[in-house]
Design a protein around this motif. Sequence first.
Motif, PDB file in Angstrom:
ATOM      1  N   PHE A  19      50.320  53.397  30.485  1.00 36.34           N
ATOM      2  CA  PHE A  19      50.784  51.906  31.974  1.00 36.34           C
ATOM      3  C   PHE A  19      52.125  52.226  31.503  1.00 36.34           C
ATOM      4  O   PHE A  19      52.594  51.338  30.529  1.00 36.34           O
ATOM      5  CB  PHE A  19      50.409  50.579  32.015  1.00 36.34           C
ATOM      6  CG  PHE A  19      48.832  50.605  32.023  1.00 36.34           C
ATOM      7  CD1 PHE A  19      48.977  50.823  33.615  1.00 36.34           C
ATOM      8  CD2 PHE A  19      47.603  50.228  31.425  1.00 36.34           C
ATOM      9  CE1 PHE A  19      47.587  51.099  34.013  1.00 36.34           C
ATOM     10  CE2 PHE A  19      46.648  50.008  31.959  1.00 36.34           C
ATOM     11  CZ  PHE A  19      46.490  50.145  33.052  1.00 36.34           C
ATOM     12  N   VAL A  28      47.643  53.039  25.995  1.00 38.12           N
ATOM     13  CA  VAL A  28      46.125  52.189  26.240  1.00 38.12           C
ATOM     14  C   VAL A  28      45.101  52.184  25.887  1.00 38.12           C
ATOM     15  O   VAL A  28      44.159  52.135  24.557  1.00 38.12           O
ATOM     16  CB  VAL A  28      45.772  51.229  27.466  1.00 38.12           C
ATOM     17  CG1 VAL A  28      44.583  50.338  27.324  1.00 38.12           C
ATOM     18  CG2 VAL A  28      47.404  50.433  28.066  1.00 38.12           C
ATOM     19  N   PRO A  57      39.842  43.118  20.317  1.00 43.47           N
ATOM     20  CA  PRO A  57      40.809  42.086  20.188  1.00 43.47           C
ATOM     21  C   PRO A  57      41.593  42.674  21.470  1.00 43.47           C
ATOM     22  O   PRO A  57      41.630  42.637  22.452  1.00 43.47           O
ATOM     23  CB  PRO A  57      41.406  42.547  19.432  1.00 43.47           C
ATOM     24  CG  PRO A  57      41.198  43.561  18.529  1.00 43.47           C
ATOM     25  CD  PRO A  57      39.647  44.582  18.858  1.00 43.47           C
ATOM     26  N   SER A  58      41.811  41.046  22.426  1.00 39.77           N
ATOM     27  CA  SER A  58      42.137  41.386  23.448  1.00 39.77           C
ATOM     28  C   SER A  58      43.683  42.096  23.477  1.00 39.77           C
ATOM     29  O   SER A  58      44.807  41.984  23.207  1.00 39.77           O
ATOM     30  CB  SER A  58      43.132  39.407  23.740  1.00 39.77           C
ATOM     31  OG  SER A  58      43.469  39.712  24.909  1.00 39.77           O
ATOM     32  N   GLY A  68      42.460  47.294  25.286  1.00 37.64           N
ATOM     33  CA  GLY A  68      42.243  48.444  26.218  1.00 37.64           C
ATOM     34  C   GLY A  68      40.527  48.535  26.709  1.00 37.64           C
ATOM     35  O   GLY A  68      40.254  48.988  27.442  1.00 37.64           O
ATOM     36  N   LYS A  69      39.944  47.286  27.377  1.00 38.41           N
ATOM     37  CA  LYS A  69      38.549  46.889  27.170  1.00 38.41           C
ATOM     38  C   LYS A  69      38.338  47.400  28.565  1.00 38.41           C
ATOM     39  O   LYS A  69      37.340  48.091  29.443  1.00 38.41           O
ATOM     40  CB  LYS A  69      37.518  45.901  26.449  1.00 38.41           C
ATOM     41  CG  LYS A  69      38.044  45.923  24.985  1.00 38.41           C
ATOM     42  CD  LYS A  69      36.784  44.703  24.504  1.00 38.41           C
ATOM     43  CE  LYS A  69      37.201  43.673  24.901  1.00 38.41           C
ATOM     44  NZ  LYS A  69      39.310  43.225  24.406  1.00 38.41           N
ATOM     45  N   SER A  70      38.767  46.335  29.489  1.00 38.69           N
ATOM     46  CA  SER A  70      38.922  46.023  30.598  1.00 38.69           C
ATOM     47  C   SER A  70      39.022  47.772  31.536  1.00 38.69           C
ATOM     48  O   SER A  70      38.638  48.506  32.151  1.00 38.69           O
ATOM     49  CB  SER A  70      39.526  44.919  31.064  1.00 38.69           C
ATOM     50  OG  SER A  70      39.556  43.477  30.824  1.00 38.69           O
TER      51      SER A  70
HETATM   52  P1  ADP Z   1      41.904  43.838  27.079  1.00 35.74           P
HETATM   53  O1  ADP Z   1      40.395  43.828  28.280  1.00 35.74           O
HETATM   54  O2  ADP Z   1      41.129  44.694  25.880  1.00 35.74           O
HETATM   55  O3  ADP Z   1      41.939  42.428  27.042  1.00 35.74           O
HETATM   56  P2  ADP Z   1      43.181  45.582  29.100  1.00 35.74           P
HETATM   57  O4  ADP Z   1      42.004  46.813  29.416  1.00 35.74           O
HETATM   58  O5  ADP Z   1      43.435  44.301  30.655  1.00 35.74           O
HETATM   59  O6  ADP Z   1      42.638  45.129  27.525  1.00 35.74           O
HETATM   60  O7  ADP Z   1      44.676  45.658  28.826  1.00 35.74           O
HETATM   61  C1  ADP Z   1      45.053  47.113  28.048  1.00 35.74           C
HETATM   62  C2  ADP Z   1      47.145  46.383  27.822  1.00 35.74           C
HETATM   63  O8  ADP Z   1      47.219  47.438  29.179  1.00 35.74           O
HETATM   64  C3  ADP Z   1      47.611  44.995  27.856  1.00 35.74           C
HETATM   65  O9  ADP Z   1      48.311  45.612  27.049  1.00 35.74           O
HETATM   66  C4  ADP Z   1      47.723  45.103  29.567  1.00 35.74           C
HETATM   67  O10 ADP Z   1      48.577  44.565  29.300  1.00 35.74           O
HETATM   68  C5  ADP Z   1      48.063  46.482  29.778  1.00 35.74           C
HETATM   69  N1  ADP Z   1      47.770  47.020  31.325  1.00 35.74           N
HETATM   70  C6  ADP Z   1      46.336  46.659  31.889  1.00 35.74           C
HETATM   71  N2  ADP Z   1      46.264  46.895  33.318  1.00 35.74           N
HETATM   72  C7  ADP Z   1      48.007  47.143  33.217  1.00 35.74           C
HETATM   73  C8  ADP Z   1      48.369  47.863  34.854  1.00 35.74           C
HETATM   74  N3  ADP Z   1      47.660  47.694  36.109  1.00 35.74           N
HETATM   75  N4  ADP Z   1      49.630  47.697  34.330  1.00 35.74           N
HETATM   76  C9  ADP Z   1      50.314  47.858  33.264  1.00 35.74           C
HETATM   77  N5  ADP Z   1      49.611  47.271  32.290  1.00 35.74           N
HETATM   78  C10 ADP Z   1      48.141  47.486  32.703  1.00 35.74           C
END
Ligand code: ADP
Length: 250
Positions: A11, A16, A35-36, A39-41
């Motif tokens: 991003f 990520v 960890p939070s 990049g899991k989501s």
């Molecule tokens: P997790 O689920 O492991 O907590 P995420 O996949 O949600 O992690 O996020 C990983 C990183 O990507 C984080 O730093 C988050 O801020 C960033 N991120 C996720 N989605 C977006 C987006 N749509 N735009 C910008 N940054 C994003």
Amino acid sequence: MIAVSQLTKSFGSTSVLRGVDLIQAAGTVTALIGPSGCGKSTFLRCINRLETPDGGTIHLEGEQVTSERGESTRTDETRRQHARSRTGMVFQSFNLFPHLTVLENILEAPLRVQHRSRPEVEAEAIQLLRKVGLENRRDFYPSALSGGQQQRVAIARALATKPALLLMDEPTSALDPEMREEVLRVIRALSDEGMTMMIVTHEMELARMAADEVVFFDGGRIAESGPPDAFFSAPRLDRTRDFLRSLGSR
Ligand code: ADP
Ligand code: MG
């Protein structure tokens, strides 16, 4: 069922996913932990193509759902549709349609997206509600249900399109312990039935009881993975041990 190779996603300047490789057989369950912010989501969202990966490939049931460089928008759209139609997604925050009843929530995608016949879909929806223990709530609106009940409806809704792969993003994180149990029971039953699932979770109990494989994400890559018993009792890496310790103390 699913093969991911060298998947990358950034991003802006934030990298990520930095080359994720993963293979999962049909009928198995993978628990993704880490960890939070690791990049899991984003990983789950790449698999169902809510996000478009920057590089690497994903194959679902042998069919590629990521596009090749230089491919037409139309081809990419076909691949995206395949990913969307063969996966179901369950979110931490349930995300039911508030203006639709429980039954209508479940019927929505099979009727409007898959254009199947109402009598057939309705009969299946009632079966699904029975499976998650909510057949007597079919005409309720989501706001009249507890969090645990809403999440069980969300699971039934995700199954209504008959996905090959069910993706769950922290399905129990928003729930009180009691409601967590009822959702865990449903997930356990699906696992026993051989539903292929990929579940992001911070609950070791969930990983232990439902997963065939635990995968530890760290720094945008898979740092370590293994069957739950071995993984939890004898993690190989220091950072895995540190992470598991931090979970235990929460
Ligand atoms: P997790 O689920 O492991 O907590 P995420 O996949 O949600 O992690 O996020 C990983 C990183 O990507 C984080 O730093 C988050 O801020 C960033 N991120 C996720 N989605 C977006 C987006 N749509 N735009 C910008 N940054 C994003
Ligand atoms: Mg997340």
